[in-house]
Design an enzyme around this catalytic site. Structure first.
Site, short mmCIF file in Angstrom:
data_model
loop_
_atom_site.label_atom_id
_atom_site.label_comp_id
_atom_site.label_asym_id
_atom_site.label_seq_id
_atom_site.Cartn_x
_atom_site.Cartn_y
_atom_site.Cartn_z
N ARG A 1 0.13 7.67 -2.68
CA ARG A 1 0.73 8.73 -1.86
C ARG A 1 2.18 8.99 -2.28
O ARG A 1 2.66 10.12 -2.26
CB ARG A 1 0.64 8.36 -0.37
CG ARG A 1 -0.72 8.68 0.24
CD ARG A 1 -0.96 7.94 1.52
NE ARG A 1 -1.33 6.55 1.26
CZ ARG A 1 -1.34 5.60 2.18
NH1 ARG A 1 -0.97 5.88 3.41
NH2 ARG A 1 -1.72 4.39 1.86
N ASP B 1 0.83 -1.21 0.00
CA ASP B 1 0.00 0.00 0.00
C ASP B 1 0.87 1.26 0.00
O ASP B 1 1.99 1.25 0.52
CB ASP B 1 -0.91 -0.03 1.24
CG ASP B 1 -2.09 0.91 1.11
OD1 ASP B 1 -2.37 1.39 -0.02
OD2 ASP B 1 -2.75 1.17 2.13
N SER C 1 -8.29 -4.56 5.20
CA SER C 1 -8.89 -4.33 3.88
C SER C 1 -9.26 -5.64 3.17
O SER C 1 -8.98 -5.81 1.98
CB SER C 1 -7.98 -3.46 3.00
OG SER C 1 -7.74 -2.21 3.61
N SER D 1 -7.68 -5.55 -5.15
CA SER D 1 -8.78 -6.07 -4.34
C SER D 1 -10.10 -6.00 -5.11
O SER D 1 -10.22 -5.24 -6.08
CB SER D 1 -8.90 -5.28 -3.03
OG SER D 1 -9.53 -4.04 -3.26
N THR D 2 -11.07 -6.75 -4.65
CA THR D 2 -12.39 -6.72 -5.30
C THR D 2 -13.00 -5.32 -5.16
O THR D 2 -13.87 -4.95 -5.94
CB THR D 2 -13.34 -7.76 -4.66
OG1 THR D 2 -13.25 -7.67 -3.23
CG2 THR D 2 -12.98 -9.17 -5.07
N GLU D 3 -12.52 -4.53 -4.21
CA GLU D 3 -13.03 -3.17 -4.01
C GLU D 3 -12.28 -2.16 -4.89
O GLU D 3 -12.74 -1.04 -5.08
CB GLU D 3 -12.89 -2.76 -2.54
CG GLU D 3 -13.84 -3.48 -1.59
CD GLU D 3 -13.45 -4.93 -1.30
OE1 GLU D 3 -12.23 -5.23 -1.30
OE2 GLU D 3 -14.35 -5.76 -1.09
N ASN D 4 -11.12 -2.57 -5.42
CA ASN D 4 -10.33 -1.62 -6.21
C ASN D 4 -10.97 -1.28 -7.57
O ASN D 4 -10.56 -0.33 -8.24
CB ASN D 4 -8.90 -2.13 -6.42
CG ASN D 4 -8.02 -2.04 -5.18
OD1 ASN D 4 -7.11 -2.84 -4.99
ND2 ASN D 4 -8.28 -1.07 -4.31
N TRP D 5 -12.00 -2.04 -7.96
CA TRP D 5 -12.74 -1.69 -9.19
C TRP D 5 -13.41 -0.33 -9.03
O TRP D 5 -13.78 0.30 -10.02
CB TRP D 5 -13.81 -2.74 -9.50
CG TRP D 5 -13.28 -4.09 -9.85
CD1 TRP D 5 -13.33 -5.22 -9.09
CD2 TRP D 5 -12.65 -4.48 -11.08
NE1 TRP D 5 -12.75 -6.28 -9.75
CE2 TRP D 5 -12.33 -5.86 -10.97
CE3 TRP D 5 -12.31 -3.81 -12.26
CZ2 TRP D 5 -11.70 -6.57 -11.99
CZ3 TRP D 5 -11.68 -4.53 -13.28
CH2 TRP D 5 -11.37 -5.89 -13.13
#
Ligand code: IPE
Ligand code: IPE
Ligand code: MG
Length: 234
Positions: A16, A12, A190, A57-61
């Site tokens: 940044r 991660d 996450s 991740s599945t949320e990064n879409w």
């Protein structure tokens, strides 16, 4: 304490890192490649058997379309350029997560397959790319398989236990991570390896992923060595 057999990393801080340099977020992802390969060499040097890296991740879409598109293209490109090197290092490549998602391009799927096929017999280390991965979806899929096996009469309800569910995970032969590292100072999971990390040790270095190198990995392992894992005992 004995050295970790399986180290898992939540890489991660790419965005940044780029922002601090006035660069687009994608430049941070590109810079992460050097960190990743340095860490592969470091992990081999430390005798780590399994190295799992969270790459998408599945949320990064939910990120901006251009960033998602960059990440997909970058992964395809990286696998094409560097699979021979991984093979020469004796690293077996495996992917964990939903590669069959229609949002994953056929070309990327083919490169994933090519990297896995090329390195299938490599034994120095197994490198797991957690890609389009989410721990809750993984657990739900294992539960679905278990339910199907109950309906089919292959297992009785009375025999459903931790081992029965674990055996139905997509990568059931992967040992649990001993050490989970999350870079960039964030202290959360996450949705990464929730089931498998029940007794993992966590380390949260402040280093942003593109700056992470073998020496940082060694520091994390050193911290791990100093921990006392009790697994609920004394
Ligand atoms: C991790 O870096 C890489 C991916 C999630 C693909 P980020 O892109 O999350 O970087 P930050 O957290 O925004 O700095
Ligand atoms: C987790 O990082 C996913 C990867 C490193 C691939 P994120 O940056 O997506 O996680 P959140 O959004 O900060 O929880
Ligand atoms: Mg992040």
């Amino acid at each position: 304490m004995a050295d970790p057999r399986h180290v898992a990393i939540i890489m991660d801080g790419n965005g940044r890192w780029a922002k601090a340099r006035g660069l687009p977020r994608t430049a941070g992802h590109a810079a992460g490649e050097e960190a990743l390969f340095d860490v592969v060499h470091g992990a081999l040097g430390l005798g780590i058997e399994w190295l799992t890296v969270f790459t998408f991740s599945t949320e990064n879409w939910n990120r901006p379309a251009e960033e998602v598109e960059f990440l997909m293209g970058f992964k395809e490109d990286l696998l094409t350029r560097r699979r021979d090197e991984l093979h020469e290092l004796g690293v077996r490549v495996r992917f964990l997560g939903d590669r069959h998602d229609p949002r994953v391009t056929d070309r990327l799927r083919a490169q994933i397959r090519a990297a896995e096929d090329l390195t299938i017999d490599d034994t120095n280390m197994t490198m797991v790319f957690a890609f389009n991965y989410g721990s809750r979806a993984e657990i739900a899929a294992a539960a679905r398989r278990l339910a199907a096996d109950i309906v089919a009469g292959e297992i009785s309800l009375d025999d459903v236990d931790i081992a029965a569910l674990s055996a139905r995970f997509e990568m059931a032969d992967m040992p649990d991570p001993d050490l989970v590292i999350r870079t960039s100072g964030e202290q959360r999971t996450s949705n990464f390896l929730l089931w498998q990390s029940a007794y993992a040790e966590y380390v949260f270095p402040d280093t942003l992923w593109p700056d992470f190198r073998t020496a940082d990995l060694e520091r994390c392992v050193e911290e791990y060595r100093g921990r006392s894992r009790r697994f609920g005992g004394v």
